[in-house]
Design a protein around this motif. Sequence first.
Motif, PDB file in Angstrom:
ATOM      1  N   ILE A 161      34.408 -41.932  51.884  1.00 58.98           N
ATOM      2  CA  ILE A 161      33.219 -41.041  51.217  1.00 58.98           C
ATOM      3  C   ILE A 161      32.789 -40.436  52.871  1.00 58.98           C
ATOM      4  CG2 ILE A 161      31.175 -41.767  50.417  1.00 58.98           C
ATOM      5  CD1 ILE A 161      33.136 -41.517  48.275  1.00 58.98           C
ATOM      6  N   ASP A 162      33.178 -40.362  53.566  1.00 58.29           N
ATOM      7  CA  ASP A 162      32.686 -39.728  54.416  1.00 58.29           C
ATOM      8  C   ASP A 162      33.047 -38.287  54.777  1.00 58.29           C
ATOM      9  OD1 ASP A 162      30.900 -41.357  55.878  1.00 58.29           O
ATOM     10  OD2 ASP A 162      31.330 -42.458  57.257  1.00 58.29           O
ATOM     11  N   ILE A 163      35.033 -38.814  54.699  1.00 60.95           N
ATOM     12  CA  ILE A 163      36.110 -37.852  55.313  1.00 60.95           C
ATOM     13  C   ILE A 163      35.567 -36.566  53.873  1.00 60.95           C
ATOM     14  CG2 ILE A 163      38.510 -36.726  54.530  1.00 60.95           C
ATOM     15  CD1 ILE A 163      37.369 -38.353  57.401  1.00 60.95           C
ATOM     16  N   ALA A 198      34.014 -38.246  43.386  1.00 58.31           N
ATOM     17  CA  ALA A 198      34.673 -39.543  44.239  1.00 58.31           C
ATOM     18  C   ALA A 198      34.205 -40.614  43.808  1.00 58.31           C
ATOM     19  CB  ALA A 198      33.892 -39.229  45.430  1.00 58.31           C
ATOM     20  N   ASP A 199      32.836 -40.850  43.486  1.00 58.94           N
ATOM     21  CA  ASP A 199      32.273 -41.675  42.988  1.00 58.94           C
ATOM     22  C   ASP A 199      33.758 -43.415  41.565  1.00 58.94           C
ATOM     23  OD1 ASP A 199      30.826 -43.680  44.938  1.00 58.94           O
ATOM     24  OD2 ASP A 199      29.044 -42.039  44.060  1.00 58.94           O
ATOM     25  N   GLU A 200      33.315 -41.833  40.469  1.00 58.57           N
ATOM     26  CA  GLU A 200      34.471 -41.774  39.804  1.00 58.57           C
ATOM     27  C   GLU A 200      35.399 -42.355  39.684  1.00 58.57           C
ATOM     28  OE1 GLU A 200      31.984 -39.710  36.360  1.00 58.57           O
ATOM     29  OE2 GLU A 200      33.210 -38.804  37.323  1.00 58.57           O
ATOM     30  N   ARG A 201      35.927 -41.796  40.227  1.00 61.92           N
ATOM     31  CA  ARG A 201      37.714 -41.572  41.878  1.00 61.92           C
ATOM     32  C   ARG A 201      37.874 -42.922  42.107  1.00 61.92           C
ATOM     33  NH1 ARG A 201      37.698 -36.373  43.385  1.00 61.92           N
ATOM     34  NH2 ARG A 201      37.285 -37.331  45.209  1.00 61.92           N
ATOM     35  N   LYS A 250      35.718 -52.202  50.877  1.00 63.83           N
ATOM     36  CA  LYS A 250      34.464 -51.891  51.813  1.00 63.83           C
ATOM     37  C   LYS A 250      34.138 -50.943  52.533  1.00 63.83           C
ATOM     38  CE  LYS A 250      29.605 -53.346  50.308  1.00 63.83           C
ATOM     39  NZ  LYS A 250      28.931 -54.079  49.972  1.00 63.83           N
ATOM     40  N   ILE A 251      34.669 -51.307  53.884  1.00 64.33           N
ATOM     41  CA  ILE A 251      34.914 -50.492  54.347  1.00 64.33           C
ATOM     42  C   ILE A 251      35.805 -48.944  54.159  1.00 64.33           C
ATOM     43  CG2 ILE A 251      35.560 -49.861  56.842  1.00 64.33           C
ATOM     44  CD1 ILE A 251      35.753 -52.853  57.212  1.00 64.33           C
ATOM     45  N   ALA A 252      36.846 -49.522  54.146  1.00 66.95           N
ATOM     46  CA  ALA A 252      37.959 -48.037  53.091  1.00 66.95           C
ATOM     47  C   ALA A 252      36.978 -46.922  52.276  1.00 66.95           C
ATOM     48  CB  ALA A 252      39.102 -49.194  52.211  1.00 66.95           C
ATOM     49  N   TYR A 253      36.241 -47.901  51.529  1.00 65.72           N
ATOM     50  CA  TYR A 253      35.964 -46.777  50.289  1.00 65.72           C
ATOM     51  C   TYR A 253      34.572 -45.756  51.376  1.00 65.72           C
ATOM     52  CZ  TYR A 253      31.782 -45.425  47.474  1.00 65.72           C
ATOM     53  OH  TYR A 253      30.587 -45.175  47.170  1.00 65.72           O
ATOM     54  N   HIS A 278      44.854 -41.703  47.548  1.00 68.59           N
ATOM     55  CA  HIS A 278      44.061 -42.251  45.913  1.00 68.59           C
ATOM     56  C   HIS A 278      43.487 -41.100  46.043  1.00 68.59           C
ATOM     57  CE1 HIS A 278      47.881 -42.789  43.910  1.00 68.59           C
ATOM     58  NE2 HIS A 278      48.070 -44.132  44.457  1.00 68.59           N
ATOM     59  N   MET A 279      42.119 -41.589  47.195  1.00 69.59           N
ATOM     60  CA  MET A 279      40.685 -41.383  47.102  1.00 69.59           C
ATOM     61  C   MET A 279      41.531 -39.702  47.664  1.00 69.59           C
ATOM     62  SD  MET A 279      38.531 -42.824  45.981  1.00 69.59           S
ATOM     63  CE  MET A 279      36.834 -42.265  46.847  1.00 69.59           C
TER      64      MET A 279
END
Length: 197
Positions: free
Chosen positions: A84-86, A131-134, A77-80, A38-39
């Motif tokens: 975000i890096d990607i 990205a933060d909103e998603r 948190k790790i997944a987030y 989803h991200m």
Amino acid sequence: MNDTELSQVIAEVLDGKTEKFEIIMEIYQKPIFRYCYHMLGNYAEAEDNAQEVFLKTFRMLNKYTQNQINFNAWIYKIAYHQCIDIIRKRRLVKYLPFFYQDDKENNEVDLHIEANYFDESVHQAMSKLTADERNLLILRCIEDKSYQEIELILGKNSTSLRKKYERTSAKFRKYYAQAKGVGKYEYGQGSGFEKTV
């Protein structure tokens, strides 16, 4: 699996019984993949990055402290941060003219997942959000996380998260209505995001 059993598994992994990490993977594999999908919006990237999340989790397991954050919030948190890096790397690629990235490289599995989770209007509306909103919408609507859990994952105050969620969901509804070609007031309060998930 309750917190005590999970703590026991973590302790065993740290004591050298690395095969016990499979138990953690079995519990979190689907939710972390779904979150990454989803991200990132791409099956292959989600698969690769979910694996990367588990590698990082395994490598950093000795840094996990249960009394500071629960494991569920810690792994999200790790997944987030991984996603975000990607997303940041994508932006770099986008602005380098000699790199071309085809956003429509959908294989059959991508199309199947998109048919079940997103319709095109949802996808368009989500792509207009930051990205933060998603991330906030995904954690709250799809992953069904409480504001307290999201506070732990993102390190932000739950009161401000509630306000941001209200603003973000309003933005999403507006973008979704535009994508569907209906007016803001014609469409009403229910978004396709909640309905399609």
